[in-house]
Design an enzyme around this catalytic site. Sequence first.
Site, PDB file in Angstrom:
ATOM      1  N   CYS A  42       0.787  -1.213   0.000  1.00  0.00           N
ATOM      2  CA  CYS A  42       0.000   0.000   0.000  1.00  0.00           C
ATOM      3  C   CYS A  42       0.831   1.280   0.000  1.00  0.00           C
ATOM      4  CB  CYS A  42      -0.953   0.021   1.194  1.00  0.00           C
ATOM      5  SG  CYS A  42      -2.544  -0.693   0.789  1.00  0.00           S
ATOM      6  N   ILE A  49     -10.768  -2.085   5.343  1.00  0.00           N
ATOM      7  CA  ILE A  49     -10.268  -2.610   4.074  1.00  0.00           C
ATOM      8  C   ILE A  49      -9.622  -1.495   3.256  1.00  0.00           C
ATOM      9  CG2 ILE A  49     -11.996  -4.423   4.095  1.00  0.00           C
ATOM     10  CD1 ILE A  49     -13.514  -2.980   1.945  1.00  0.00           C
ATOM     11  N   CYS A  50      -8.559  -1.890   2.553  1.00  0.00           N
ATOM     12  CA  CYS A  50      -7.797  -0.944   1.751  1.00  0.00           C
ATOM     13  C   CYS A  50      -8.301  -1.030   0.316  1.00  0.00           C
ATOM     14  CB  CYS A  50      -6.328  -1.331   1.848  1.00  0.00           C
ATOM     15  SG  CYS A  50      -5.224  -0.320   0.886  1.00  0.00           S
ATOM     16  N   LEU A  51      -8.900   0.055  -0.181  1.00  0.00           N
ATOM     17  CA  LEU A  51      -9.489   0.002  -1.520  1.00  0.00           C
ATOM     18  C   LEU A  51      -8.473   0.402  -2.583  1.00  0.00           C
ATOM     19  CD1 LEU A  51     -12.932   1.521  -0.595  1.00  0.00           C
ATOM     20  CD2 LEU A  51     -12.356  -0.860  -0.954  1.00  0.00           C
TER      21      LEU A  51
END
Lengths: 327, 167
Positions: free
Chosen positions: A175, B115-117
């Site tokens: 991320c 949650i990571c979109l």
Amino acid sequence: MLWLWWEWEEWAVSLQKCSPDVALLLLFDYDKVELANMNRLFFQPHQAGLSKVEAAEHTLRSINPDVPFESHNYNITTMDNFTHFMNRISHGGLEEGKPVDLVLSCVDNFEARMAINTACNELGQVWMESGVSENAVSGHIQLIIPGETACFACAPPLVVAANIDEKTLKRDGVCAASLPTTMGVVAGLLVQNVLKFLLGFGTVSYYLGYNAMQDFFPSMAMKANPQCDDRHCRRQQDEYKKKEVERPKQEVVQEEEEVVHEDNEWGIELVSEVSEAELQDASGPVPDLPEGITVAYTIPEKDGASGETVEETDQSLEELMAQMRKM
Amino acid sequence: MADEATRKAVSEIPLLKTNSGPRDKELWVQRLREEYLSLIKYVENNKAADNDWFRLESNKEGTRWFGKCWYIHELLKYEFDMEFDIPVTYPATAPEVAIPELDGKTAKMYRGGKICLTDHFKPLWARNVPKFGLAHLMALGLGPWLAVEIPDLIAKGIIQHKEQQNS
């Protein structure tokens, strides 16, 4: 002075050292100290598990015991906490009941920035926003004076153009990157701007970017958007215009940045998941920005998704809730 | 946007009209009614397509939402609890959906199980404020996330079907 941070405490350390000018600090954060933070923050491994504001207070006090603190370990974007947060901005100043002098946002997500923006627009509170990009090789600071400058919602999020092939940086499944050096630079720029603002020396930057790959520091000022989605921003703009009319005229020497219109090619990828038609639909006007700064995305002038809207109904909220539960 | 199936499903979700958030008192009640109407229609569409994959309900004020979602993998049904708060800046910002029981099990998740979109979601949401609502959040946010993450977690043995756990 009021502080929010979810990631970078270099700010705190620099300001503590300049303390004769900082009389009081309010800290807001809802995170805990973790070992993953040790690459860049001023916490120590033995503080892992403590809330960041608590750990920060301990560390900062030892640097300078003369500055009083007030810390709050909560998420400002929820309804419950937001009201308290706004209250502290407007009443938590050096003299209780008066507003703070400045709010500094050192958070790491769009939602928190929007919440701070909402609060400051409503209260007419001057604040500085800062950030470091996900790829850790660019960052920025921004001064926001509600009504006078653009607020955070006036335009889509600004991005300091990196001028590198994103594919050399992005790795699947990861991320975000984190470079303590980039954060240190942005922290320094922010605190420098704060000192200039509070003590009245030098030129306070409205927007200053930092492109770490090329050591390029684009700067600019963005005016408020008369069509901003935030009605309090629009209200502040009206009030500012009234005040400006009443002020005696001054000779202002302003350096205008040469504006270079960006090519709107940002949507093209080797393998695009988005069709040409969708790209066209998704593209809106790109604001006039100097070289080195662009927007993360654009909002099209026409209305976005088209389709059926929800039907008209006489059903009350309770009836709808019950209907949902029975499904 | 995501694949053809998602696009089609999303195009059949009714759009919302009222641009108001939880601080807007009367207008928020109107927005909540629209949220429920849109969600009910979406769930009905899903049932008709034999793809009923979630349920949601809220507290009285409509500020806290919770429910369940399901994912079918190799004929087994996996169930997860989910929850989220409506942020004060809704609908300008979308809520962060959390699946607490998966916290720490995947890199595509923030602390607390949020949650990571993908990069696509935020600009898409921003372009469609205030027409997108919680049903769209489910269809464009949680749905695709489950489709990518759950098979991966199963393959890695990080999650097991409840029946397998008890045997």
